[in-house]
Each structure stands twice: as C-alpha cells, then as structure tokens.
Write an enzyme that holds these catalytic residues in place. Structure first.
Site, mmCIF file in Angstrom:
data_model
loop_
_atom_site.group_PDB
_atom_site.id
_atom_site.type_symbol
_atom_site.label_atom_id
_atom_site.label_comp_id
_atom_site.label_asym_id
_atom_site.label_seq_id
_atom_site.Cartn_x
_atom_site.Cartn_y
_atom_site.Cartn_z
ATOM 1 N N SER A 119 0.819 -1.228 0.000
ATOM 2 C CA SER A 119 0.000 0.000 0.000
ATOM 3 C C SER A 119 0.849 1.273 0.000
ATOM 4 C CB SER A 119 -0.962 -0.013 1.189
ATOM 5 O OG SER A 119 -1.513 -1.299 1.346
ATOM 6 N N HIS A 142 -3.365 -1.684 -4.149
ATOM 7 C CA HIS A 142 -4.832 -1.749 -4.099
ATOM 8 C C HIS A 142 -5.390 -0.351 -3.895
ATOM 9 C CE1 HIS A 142 -5.216 -1.209 0.306
ATOM 10 N NE2 HIS A 142 -3.971 -1.638 0.270
#
Lengths: 240, 68
Positions: A119, A142
């Site tokens: 992330s 993501h």
C-alpha cells in the site's frame, strides 16, 4: 540524576552488565564501528500518522523520521541514505509526507523492499533515486479505502478519489511504471481474495517498472556508493 | 498479519493480557530512545530511533539494556 535522561550510562559491576547483555541480546558483545557516511531509515510495521495506534501494533512514527531526514540533508558528513522497508502500509498522508521528503533530498538515496512493502509502502519505495526489491518481497497495490461512518457520500468519494490520485501520481512520477499499468494492477479483480488489487512479488515488481532492480543489501550498498561517487564528481564539476 | 509457524496460536498469543510496560520517548545525546518503565520501577531501553547505523552497534544502546 534523572533516570530517564541517562540511557547510555555504563553500570559499575562488570559481571552484572555481562548477564544483562546475555539476557537482552543472547550474546556478550557486538561489533563496533566508526561513524558511517551512509545513514539508514527503517520503515517497519504500520506507518503511523495522525492517529496513534494501539500498542500491539508495531509502528514507524513519521514525526520521528521527518527530523532525521532534515538532519541527513543538513549534515555534510552524511553522503547517502538507504531506506529499508518492511511495512504493511498505513496513514496515506504520513506515507506521502515521508515519500516527498525522501524524494526531495539532495543526497543519493536507495531503497530496499524486504518482506513486504504494501500500500503506502509503494510510494515510499519508489521515492528514492534507485530502488531494490529482494526476490521474496511482495508489494500489494490496491485502492485507498475507508472504514467507518460516512457522512456525505459524494464528497467522501471525491476526497478519497483525489487522495488515491495523489498516490498514483507520485508513483508514476518516481518510477518507470506507466499510469495505465499501475491502475490496471490497482483495480485488478480476482487476485486478492477479499479485495481488488494485485500482489506483485520481487521480479514482477521490476518487470512492471515499479522497482528498478532485484537485489539485497549488497547491491544496495554498491549502488549507493556509486551514486555518492557520481554526486561528488558533479559537485567537483560545478566548482571548476 | 500472517503467521507461518508450527506453533499453536495459543502458544504464540500466550500472556496477551500481561501488563504492558509504560512506554515513553526521550531524547538523549541527540538520539531518540523509546523507554519502557516496568511495574517494579525499572527502566529499560526498548528501542533506539536513529538513522546512523553505527549507533546500533553502540553497546550502551542495545535494546533491553537497563537505565541507571
């Protein structure tokens, strides 16, 4: 004397010190070295920003790292910086703050992704001049998401979308990955069980252009020394 | 977090309710230290926060070392 202010003071009884050292480290002595011209930032666990996380979380607090980055930029004895990453992500703005600070350093920087750089670890990893990933390390790309109560759905959506865009822009500006490819990875379905996105491992991160090279600490040190040498030559050239 | 170990999860998470030491951050000699205060009044160094790798080799700054 104040107890808290003397963490470095030696104890008087040598046998006590020895026992304590074995208890703490499982060994009696550690190697000694002089001052290093390369400094190291380790970013582990959650990147902690505006909110303090419960104590069972291992966190890297950005307010601890920001002054260190200023000191690194300012100290002429420090010639380069290595960033070691094993993070599960965390606060978007704290992560972006760290990424921008690393990217705007005038000194050569190299990052190594170990274990995981998920992330918000992705922009931090690509913020350096050159990035490495060990073959077994993974990075999860993501979408930015939100949990909890949402008031004003369109506004929240737009805010999140803008925040996500900041992450995307930073990554594509600081790595060789194309915007299209990065967005494809970010919104891919069927790769992660409970989420959309992609998990890229070692070589894959390099083939997508996200990370520069597969390698560990040996490669990272060789690269930073090379960059430091180039940096010095550039400075010399400017002076002449 | 994913654990990959042959141990039972009960063993790994044993003593989870144990009293956690009180944690505080202090700056000394220009370096930041994370310090734990134990219920018996003892202070121990939990973590050194420094970007200088050679600080981590200083035996006085090893994690777990007691403070006086």
């Amino acid at each position: 004397m104040n107890k808290e202010e003397n963490p470095g003071e030696k104890q008087n009884n040598p046998s006590d010190t020895l026992v304590e050292k074995i208890q703490a480290l499982g060994q009696t002595n550690v190697p000694q070295a002089g001052d290093s011209n390369i400094h190291v930032l380790t970013i582990i666990g959650q990147v902690e920003g505006h909110m303090q996380l419960p104590p069972q979380n291992k966190t890297t607090k950005y307010e601890h790292l920001l002054p260190q980055l200023v000191a690194i930029e300012q100290n002429p004895k420090i010639e380069g910086l290595i960033v070691l990453l094993n993070t599960v992500g965390g606060d978007v703005e704290a992560g972006l703050a760290l990424s921008e600070m690393i990217a705007s350093l005038s000194k050569p920087t190299v990052s190594v992704v170990l274990g995981g750089g998920h992330s918000i670890g992705v922009p931090i990893a690509v913020a350096t001049n050159y990035s490495f990933i060990v073959p077994t390390a993974t990075m999860t790309i993501h979408p930015v998401r939100l949990t909890g109560l949402v008031i004003g759905v369109p506004q929240t959506f737009e805010y999140l979308d803008k925040m996500q865009d900041r992450v995307i822009q930073f990554v594509i500006n600081h790595s060789k990955i194309e915007e299209e490819t990065f967005k494809e990875l970010m919104f891919a379905k069927g790769n992660l069980t409970r989420d959309i996105g992609t998990n890229v491992i070692g070589k894959e991160a390099v083939s997508h252009g996200l990370i520069d090279e597969v390698g560990g600490i040996k490669e990272a040190l060789a690269k930073i020394n090379e960059l430091i040498k180039e940096n010095k030559q550039d400075e010399k050239g400017l002076l002449q | 977090m994913i654990l990959y170990t042959p141990l039972m999860l009960e063993e790994v998470y044993a003593n989870k309710d144990e009293v956690k030491p009180e944690r505080s951050y202090v700056t000394h000699e220009g370096k930041m230290f994370c310090i734990d205060k134990y219920p018996n009044g003892e202070y121990r160094l939990a973590q050194l926060i420094s970007s200088n790798p050679s600080d981590y080799l200083n035996e006085n700054y090893q994690p777990g070392s007691p403070l006086h």
